[in-house]
Structures are given as C-alpha cells and as structure tokens.
Design a protein around this motif. Sequence first.
Motif, PDB file in Angstrom:
ATOM      1  N   UNK A 137      -1.067   9.110  -8.703  1.00  0.00           N
ATOM      2  CA  UNK A 137       0.219   8.414  -7.179  1.00  0.00           C
ATOM      3  C   UNK A 137      -0.397   8.800  -6.414  1.00  0.00           C
ATOM      4  N   UNK A 138       0.973   7.528  -5.661  1.00  0.00           N
ATOM      5  CA  UNK A 138       1.127   8.366  -3.624  1.00  0.00           C
ATOM      6  C   UNK A 138       2.168   8.828  -3.976  1.00  0.00           C
ATOM      7  N   UNK A 139       2.586   9.154  -2.622  1.00  0.00           N
ATOM      8  CA  UNK A 139       3.669  10.548  -2.295  1.00  0.00           C
ATOM      9  C   UNK A 139       4.868   9.161  -2.814  1.00  0.00           C
ATOM     10  N   UNK A 140       5.402   8.276  -2.128  1.00  0.00           N
ATOM     11  CA  UNK A 140       6.425   7.586  -2.370  1.00  0.00           C
ATOM     12  C   UNK A 140       6.628   7.509  -3.916  1.00  0.00           C
ATOM     13  N   UNK A 141       5.923   7.656  -4.758  1.00  0.00           N
ATOM     14  CA  UNK A 141       6.191   7.819  -6.268  1.00  0.00           C
ATOM     15  C   UNK A 141       6.247   9.280  -6.240  1.00  0.00           C
ATOM     16  N   UNK A 142       6.673   9.772  -5.934  1.00  0.00           N
ATOM     17  CA  UNK A 142       7.076  11.384  -5.941  1.00  0.00           C
ATOM     18  C   UNK A 142       8.346  11.933  -5.707  1.00  0.00           C
ATOM     19  N   UNK A 143       9.263  13.198  -5.971  1.00  0.00           N
ATOM     20  CA  UNK A 143      10.115  13.734  -5.895  1.00  0.00           C
ATOM     21  C   UNK A 143       9.542  13.876  -4.553  1.00  0.00           C
ATOM     22  N   UNK A 144      10.734  14.944  -3.295  1.00  0.00           N
ATOM     23  CA  UNK A 144      10.524  15.693  -2.395  1.00  0.00           C
ATOM     24  C   UNK A 144      10.122  17.040  -2.832  1.00  0.00           C
ATOM     25  N   UNK A 145      10.086  18.071  -3.882  1.00  0.00           N
ATOM     26  CA  UNK A 145       9.537  18.951  -4.814  1.00  0.00           C
ATOM     27  C   UNK A 145       8.030  18.695  -5.458  1.00  0.00           C
ATOM     28  N   UNK A 146       7.793  17.618  -5.395  1.00  0.00           N
ATOM     29  CA  UNK A 146       6.378  17.118  -6.205  1.00  0.00           C
ATOM     30  C   UNK A 146       5.756  17.293  -4.706  1.00  0.00           C
ATOM     31  N   UNK A 147       6.080  16.254  -3.611  1.00  0.00           N
ATOM     32  CA  UNK A 147       5.629  16.542  -2.283  1.00  0.00           C
ATOM     33  C   UNK A 147       4.931  17.364  -2.127  1.00  0.00           C
ATOM     34  N   UNK A 148       6.217  18.642  -1.557  1.00  0.00           N
ATOM     35  CA  UNK A 148       5.852  19.851  -1.052  1.00  0.00           C
ATOM     36  C   UNK A 148       4.404  20.386  -2.284  1.00  0.00           C
ATOM     37  N   UNK A 149       4.111  20.006  -3.353  1.00  0.00           N
ATOM     38  CA  UNK A 149       3.490  20.393  -3.824  1.00  0.00           C
ATOM     39  C   UNK A 149       2.331  20.046  -3.770  1.00  0.00           C
ATOM     40  N   UNK A 150       2.372  19.457  -3.509  1.00  0.00           N
ATOM     41  CA  UNK A 150       0.708  18.128  -2.497  1.00  0.00           C
ATOM     42  C   UNK A 150       0.627  18.476  -1.150  1.00  0.00           C
ATOM     43  N   UNK A 151       1.679  18.930  -0.944  1.00  0.00           N
ATOM     44  CA  UNK A 151       1.522  19.593   0.674  1.00  0.00           C
ATOM     45  C   UNK A 151       0.691  21.145   0.448  1.00  0.00           C
ATOM     46  N   UNK A 152       1.324  22.008  -0.520  1.00  0.00           N
ATOM     47  CA  UNK A 152       0.976  23.139  -0.942  1.00  0.00           C
ATOM     48  C   UNK A 152      -0.782  23.184  -1.588  1.00  0.00           C
ATOM     49  N   UNK A 153      -0.472  21.823  -2.093  1.00  0.00           N
ATOM     50  CA  UNK A 153      -2.617  22.038  -2.736  1.00  0.00           C
ATOM     51  C   UNK A 153      -3.510  21.418  -1.614  1.00  0.00           C
ATOM     52  N   UNK A 154      -2.830  20.633  -0.723  1.00  0.00           N
ATOM     53  CA  UNK A 154      -3.434  20.678   0.808  1.00  0.00           C
ATOM     54  C   UNK A 154      -3.779  21.754   1.741  1.00  0.00           C
ATOM     55  N   UNK A 155      -3.155  22.731   1.492  1.00  0.00           N
ATOM     56  CA  UNK A 155      -2.946  23.771   2.562  1.00  0.00           C
ATOM     57  C   UNK A 155      -3.867  24.932   1.799  1.00  0.00           C
TER      58      UNK A 155
END
Length: 258
Positions: free
Chosen positions: A138-156
């Motif tokens: 999926x692409x970021x715009x399809x996710x809630x802010x909370x899920x986007x933060x999870x993606x950011x955490x995963x990247x880190x």
Amino acid sequence: MSAVGAEPPAAGAEPPAAGRATVLRVAIAGKTYRPKGAEPVEAVRGLSFTVAEGEIACLIGPSGAGKSTTLRILLGLDQDFTGEVSGAGEAGIVFQEPRLLPWRSVEHNVRLGLPRRDRGRDLDALFERLGLTPWRRRFPNALSLGMQRRVSLARALAAGPRVLVLDEPFVSLDDTAAAELRGLVVDTVDLSRMSVLMVTHNVAEAIAVADRLLLVSRRPASLVADIALDRPRRARDRAWADATRADLAARYPEVIAE
C-alpha cells in the motif's frame, strides 16, 4: 539521581541501567544562535547526559526549551556548538512527522532506511512484528497517521540501530494508537536491548515508558534532574503514575506543570 515511586523518592538510588554499557554520551557545553541583524540567542548551556544499553531515557522540557536543538546536534545536523556527542552515528530516528514518500509503497519506504547494499534484506519478521505485513504494497496516503508512524518506526529499525531516537513520536495520535505504538517501542527494546532516547513534553507518556527522565530547563537548556523510575513498566498503574507526576511537579515546577 533519585528513584521515584508512589512514596516520596529516595535520594541517591541507582538507576535501573546501572552497570550497563553506555551507548550514547551527550555533552553540549554551549550552543548559541547568531542571527544576522539580531541579538544572539543562547539555546543550550551545559547539557550533559548518557543513555545505557537497553535503556529508555526521556528528555522532557517546556516548549522552546532547546530540545529540538539538542536533537539536531545529537544527529549531526548542527555542528556549530561547543562540546561532544558520541554514539549517535548510526542511530535510527523517528520524527514527529512520518516523512514518507507518497509515491513509494510502504515496503519501499522502509527499505530506503537501509544502506543501498542491504536493501534486499529479508524484513518479513520486522513487518510482522509491527503489524505491517498486510500493508506492504500500500501507499502512505492509504494509511492512518498511526499506521504511517509504524512505517516510520519500521524504517528506523530496519538497519538494526544500537540507539533509537524518537522526536515526539506519539503526538496527535488518539489514545489507542499512541498506546499501541508505545507498546511496540517497549517490545523492541525488550527484544533487542536497543537503547532509546525519546524527546517529549508529554510527562504522562514519559512516565509510562521511561527508565529515566532527563528534565531540561527553559532556554538555555541545561539538565535540571536525572531521575530513575524504579518500578517495572508492567507494574505502573494509574495511581502510581499520578503520584509520580504530582511529586515531580512539586519538585520541578519550572519543568513540569500540575
């Protein structure tokens, strides 16, 4: 240092991380901004602290106290200061904003956090642990802010950093999403003995997850107190948290409001 509990804290108690190796050392003697045509602004003065292996430390201070400046120095984004920082060279960072590329999938955004030579690494376990497996394409715009933060955490976390730096990572999330993300951070620390430095002004949040609280004064930022929280995270009930906050507010009203 002091331990904080439901009873008045005992002075001189050793922090939970005593005896562990130090992985991050920050000693900022001074940082002054010198804007053209304006008076110099001293942002930081004599701010020193360490973070130990497997420890969660929270840097807390009022708005405008110099926390963001400290973070920029720690990450090497601002080198115009006097002092020394060591151990942050390979830190993972999660900013307030997820900072995801909208034209890249979740998986691609996470892999961008890896060195180019490692971008084919197997990340299945990481995606599963953070609950992102169904969202990989999926692409970021399809996710809630909370899920986007999870993606950011995963990247880190993808590169397995020794230190994770969090800049107000749970701000603007509802209580449920914030609690879930906090739980993921704590589980990661427990699993890998990674160290965390979290910058926040949310005292309740810090009391919930931190091993140590680093209280910072108003500008110029300096360390007011280094406080160990001696109760295991799973045993921190509402009464203990409320008593701890009240005690801190009474002792450090310049940092923590009731």
